[in-house]
Each structure stands twice: as structure tokens, then as C-alpha cells.
Design a protein around this motif. Structure first.
Motif, PDB file in Angstrom:
ATOM      1  N   GLY A  86       0.836  -1.194   0.000  1.00  0.00           N
ATOM      2  CA  GLY A  86       0.000   0.000   0.000  1.00  0.00           C
ATOM      3  C   GLY A  86       0.870   1.242   0.000  1.00  0.00           C
ATOM      4  O   GLY A  86       2.095   1.158  -0.129  1.00  0.00           O
ATOM      5  N   MET A  87       0.251   2.380   0.163  1.00  0.00           N
ATOM      6  CA  MET A  87       1.023   3.629   0.222  1.00  0.00           C
ATOM      7  C   MET A  87       1.853   3.692   1.502  1.00  0.00           C
ATOM      8  O   MET A  87       2.992   4.156   1.477  1.00  0.00           O
ATOM      9  CB  MET A  87       0.082   4.840   0.155  1.00  0.00           C
ATOM     10  CG  MET A  87      -0.544   5.032  -1.218  1.00  0.00           C
ATOM     11  SD  MET A  87       0.684   5.247  -2.536  1.00  0.00           S
ATOM     12  CE  MET A  87       1.447   6.781  -2.076  1.00  0.00           C
ATOM     13  N   GLN A  88       1.274   3.244   2.609  1.00  0.00           N
ATOM     14  CA  GLN A  88       1.948   3.326   3.904  1.00  0.00           C
ATOM     15  C   GLN A  88       2.125   1.964   4.564  1.00  0.00           C
ATOM     16  O   GLN A  88       2.740   1.869   5.619  1.00  0.00           O
ATOM     17  CB  GLN A  88       1.140   4.233   4.845  1.00  0.00           C
ATOM     18  CG  GLN A  88       1.001   5.643   4.308  1.00  0.00           C
ATOM     19  CD  GLN A  88      -0.034   6.440   5.049  1.00  0.00           C
ATOM     20  OE1 GLN A  88      -1.073   5.927   5.441  1.00  0.00           O
ATOM     21  NE2 GLN A  88       0.252   7.723   5.248  1.00  0.00           N
ATOM     22  N   VAL A 109       0.806  -7.410   8.670  1.00  0.00           N
ATOM     23  CA  VAL A 109       0.768  -6.102   8.016  1.00  0.00           C
ATOM     24  C   VAL A 109       1.567  -5.124   8.868  1.00  0.00           C
ATOM     25  O   VAL A 109       1.326  -4.999  10.072  1.00  0.00           O
ATOM     26  CB  VAL A 109      -0.681  -5.588   7.833  1.00  0.00           C
ATOM     27  CG1 VAL A 109      -0.686  -4.190   7.221  1.00  0.00           C
ATOM     28  CG2 VAL A 109      -1.481  -6.559   6.971  1.00  0.00           C
ATOM     29  N   TRP A 110       2.528  -4.464   8.217  1.00  0.00           N
ATOM     30  CA  TRP A 110       3.330  -3.423   8.857  1.00  0.00           C
ATOM     31  C   TRP A 110       2.942  -2.072   8.285  1.00  0.00           C
ATOM     32  O   TRP A 110       2.640  -1.962   7.097  1.00  0.00           O
ATOM     33  CB  TRP A 110       4.804  -3.630   8.585  1.00  0.00           C
ATOM     34  CG  TRP A 110       5.478  -4.701   9.349  1.00  0.00           C
ATOM     35  CD1 TRP A 110       4.966  -5.467  10.354  1.00  0.00           C
ATOM     36  CD2 TRP A 110       6.829  -5.140   9.183  1.00  0.00           C
ATOM     37  NE1 TRP A 110       5.910  -6.356  10.811  1.00  0.00           N
ATOM     38  CE2 TRP A 110       7.067  -6.165  10.108  1.00  0.00           C
ATOM     39  CE3 TRP A 110       7.860  -4.760   8.323  1.00  0.00           C
ATOM     40  CZ2 TRP A 110       8.292  -6.809  10.210  1.00  0.00           C
ATOM     41  CZ3 TRP A 110       9.081  -5.407   8.430  1.00  0.00           C
ATOM     42  CH2 TRP A 110       9.295  -6.413   9.370  1.00  0.00           C
ATOM     43  N   VAL A 121       3.735   7.300   7.484  1.00  0.00           N
ATOM     44  CA  VAL A 121       4.363   7.956   6.338  1.00  0.00           C
ATOM     45  C   VAL A 121       4.324   7.018   5.130  1.00  0.00           C
ATOM     46  O   VAL A 121       4.065   5.825   5.257  1.00  0.00           O
ATOM     47  CB  VAL A 121       5.828   8.360   6.642  1.00  0.00           C
ATOM     48  CG1 VAL A 121       5.870   9.434   7.720  1.00  0.00           C
ATOM     49  CG2 VAL A 121       6.670   7.160   7.029  1.00  0.00           C
ATOM     50  N   THR A 122       4.614   7.563   3.968  1.00  0.00           N
ATOM     51  CA  THR A 122       4.636   6.803   2.728  1.00  0.00           C
ATOM     52  C   THR A 122       5.876   5.909   2.677  1.00  0.00           C
ATOM     53  O   THR A 122       6.958   6.311   3.117  1.00  0.00           O
ATOM     54  CB  THR A 122       4.642   7.769   1.527  1.00  0.00           C
ATOM     55  OG1 THR A 122       3.480   8.601   1.627  1.00  0.00           O
ATOM     56  CG2 THR A 122       4.602   7.018   0.211  1.00  0.00           C
ATOM     57  N   TRP A 130      11.878  -2.774  -4.250  1.00  0.00           N
ATOM     58  CA  TRP A 130      12.448  -4.050  -3.781  1.00  0.00           C
ATOM     59  C   TRP A 130      11.329  -5.021  -3.404  1.00  0.00           C
ATOM     60  O   TRP A 130      11.377  -6.201  -3.756  1.00  0.00           O
ATOM     61  CB  TRP A 130      13.380  -3.799  -2.587  1.00  0.00           C
ATOM     62  CG  TRP A 130      13.987  -5.031  -2.015  1.00  0.00           C
ATOM     63  CD1 TRP A 130      15.002  -5.780  -2.535  1.00  0.00           C
ATOM     64  CD2 TRP A 130      13.618  -5.678  -0.790  1.00  0.00           C
ATOM     65  NE1 TRP A 130      15.298  -6.840  -1.711  1.00  0.00           N
ATOM     66  CE2 TRP A 130      14.457  -6.798  -0.633  1.00  0.00           C
ATOM     67  CE3 TRP A 130      12.663  -5.406   0.195  1.00  0.00           C
ATOM     68  CZ2 TRP A 130      14.369  -7.648   0.466  1.00  0.00           C
ATOM     69  CZ3 TRP A 130      12.586  -6.261   1.286  1.00  0.00           C
ATOM     70  CH2 TRP A 130      13.432  -7.375   1.414  1.00  0.00           C
ATOM     71  N   LEU A 131      10.311  -4.536  -2.727  1.00  0.00           N
ATOM     72  CA  LEU A 131       9.207  -5.379  -2.288  1.00  0.00           C
ATOM     73  C   LEU A 131       8.435  -5.981  -3.464  1.00  0.00           C
ATOM     74  O   LEU A 131       7.983  -7.120  -3.397  1.00  0.00           O
ATOM     75  CB  LEU A 131       8.250  -4.577  -1.381  1.00  0.00           C
ATOM     76  CG  LEU A 131       8.798  -4.220  -0.007  1.00  0.00           C
ATOM     77  CD1 LEU A 131       7.928  -3.146   0.646  1.00  0.00           C
ATOM     78  CD2 LEU A 131       8.884  -5.455   0.880  1.00  0.00           C
ATOM     79  N   TYR A 132       8.310  -5.228  -4.555  1.00  0.00           N
ATOM     80  CA  TYR A 132       7.580  -5.727  -5.733  1.00  0.00           C
ATOM     81  C   TYR A 132       8.173  -7.027  -6.266  1.00  0.00           C
ATOM     82  O   TYR A 132       7.455  -7.854  -6.829  1.00  0.00           O
ATOM     83  CB  TYR A 132       7.535  -4.675  -6.844  1.00  0.00           C
ATOM     84  CG  TYR A 132       6.437  -3.661  -6.671  1.00  0.00           C
ATOM     85  CD1 TYR A 132       5.093  -4.050  -6.678  1.00  0.00           C
ATOM     86  CD2 TYR A 132       6.728  -2.316  -6.504  1.00  0.00           C
ATOM     87  CE1 TYR A 132       4.080  -3.128  -6.504  1.00  0.00           C
ATOM     88  CE2 TYR A 132       5.714  -1.382  -6.344  1.00  0.00           C
ATOM     89  CZ  TYR A 132       4.404  -1.793  -6.341  1.00  0.00           C
ATOM     90  OH  TYR A 132       3.398  -0.874  -6.168  1.00  0.00           O
TER      91      TYR A 132
END
Length: 136
Positions: A86-88, A109-110, A121-122, A130-132
Motif C-alpha cells: 500500500g502507500m503506507q 501487516v506493517w 508515512v509513505t 524491492w518489495l515488488y
């Protein structure tokens, strides 16, 4: 036992189930699944790229679905996947298996958090990129 840890890939690890995590029925305590998942996630997260001004991360949610119980001295295989970005927030799924059979799936979920400002924050773009790579 740390000698039973195999880290051929940093998104996958193996852990032997300790006696301390076993209940009176001979099965692993429910909370121990969460501890295993957190250990796998911390090992995975330690390989992230360095990011200037990286935010802190706080636990937003943790949920476990149980499938087949683990027992003392079983060798559990844990695999961390990025479930959602997500965004955050970032969502992880940790699969816990024994001999290819699913024992449990833990969803974590973090939320990215700025301690100084005390607000969410974003996610930084390099971390998001990297996560993608770990989306299924």
C-alpha cells in the motif's frame, strides 16, 4: 536451534520445532506459529536495501490460519511472500509447511511510521521497488 537453520534463499528458511513450543497434546502452541513467522520475516527484512531516512515499522495486524499441526522436532519450512503493498503499509504472508504440507499461513501487516512526527508515512520508493520483486 540455530544449527538447524538453512538460508539458501533469504525469503525461505527452515527451523526445527523446539520442545519448549509443544503443548500437552504434543502439538506446537498456537502462539509459537506467530513467533516462527516473525523470525522468518526479520531474517527476510534484514536483506532489504539501505534507504536514507527509512521509516520505522509498526505491526498493524497479525493473523494465523491453522491447517496441520506441527510437533516436536518437525522440520518446518517457512517462506515469506509480499502479499500487498500500500502507500503506507506492506502485507506479508508467511507459509509454514512440513514436508510440503501446509501447517499454517500467517498474515502480517506493517505500517511505515515516523517516530519523530508520531505519524504514518509513505513507503520509500526504493523499498517499494524491492518489495515488488517478492509479490507472488
Amino acid at each position: 536451534r540455530s544449527s538447524d537453520l538453512a538460508n539458501e534463499r533469504f525469503d525461505t528458511m527452515e527451523m526445527r520445532i523446539a520442545y519448549r513450543d509443544i503443548d500437552l497434546l504434543g502439538q506446537m502452541h498456537n502462539a509459537a506459529y506467530l513467533t516462527l513467522a516473525e523470525q522468518a520475516l526479520v531474517a527476510f527484512w534484514s536483506h532489504r536495501p539501505a534507504v536514507d531516512g527509512e521509516p520505522s515499522f509498526t505491526m498493524k495486524r497479525m493473523e494465523c490460519s491453522f491447517h496441520k499441526p506441527l510437533r516436536y522436532d518437525d522440520l518446518a519450512s517457512l517462506r515469506v511472500e509480499v502479499d500487498k503493498i500500500g502507500m503506507q503499509t506492506v502485507g506479508f504472508a508467511v507459509r509454514i509447511e512440513r514436508e510440503g504440507v501446509l501447517s499454517a499461513r500467517v498474515e502480517i501487516v506493517w505500517t511505515a511510521y515516523d517516530r519523530e512526527k508520531s505519524e504514518e508515512v509513505t513507503l520509500p520508493e526504493p523499498l517499494r521497488d524491492w518489495l515488488y520483486d517478492f509479490l507472488p
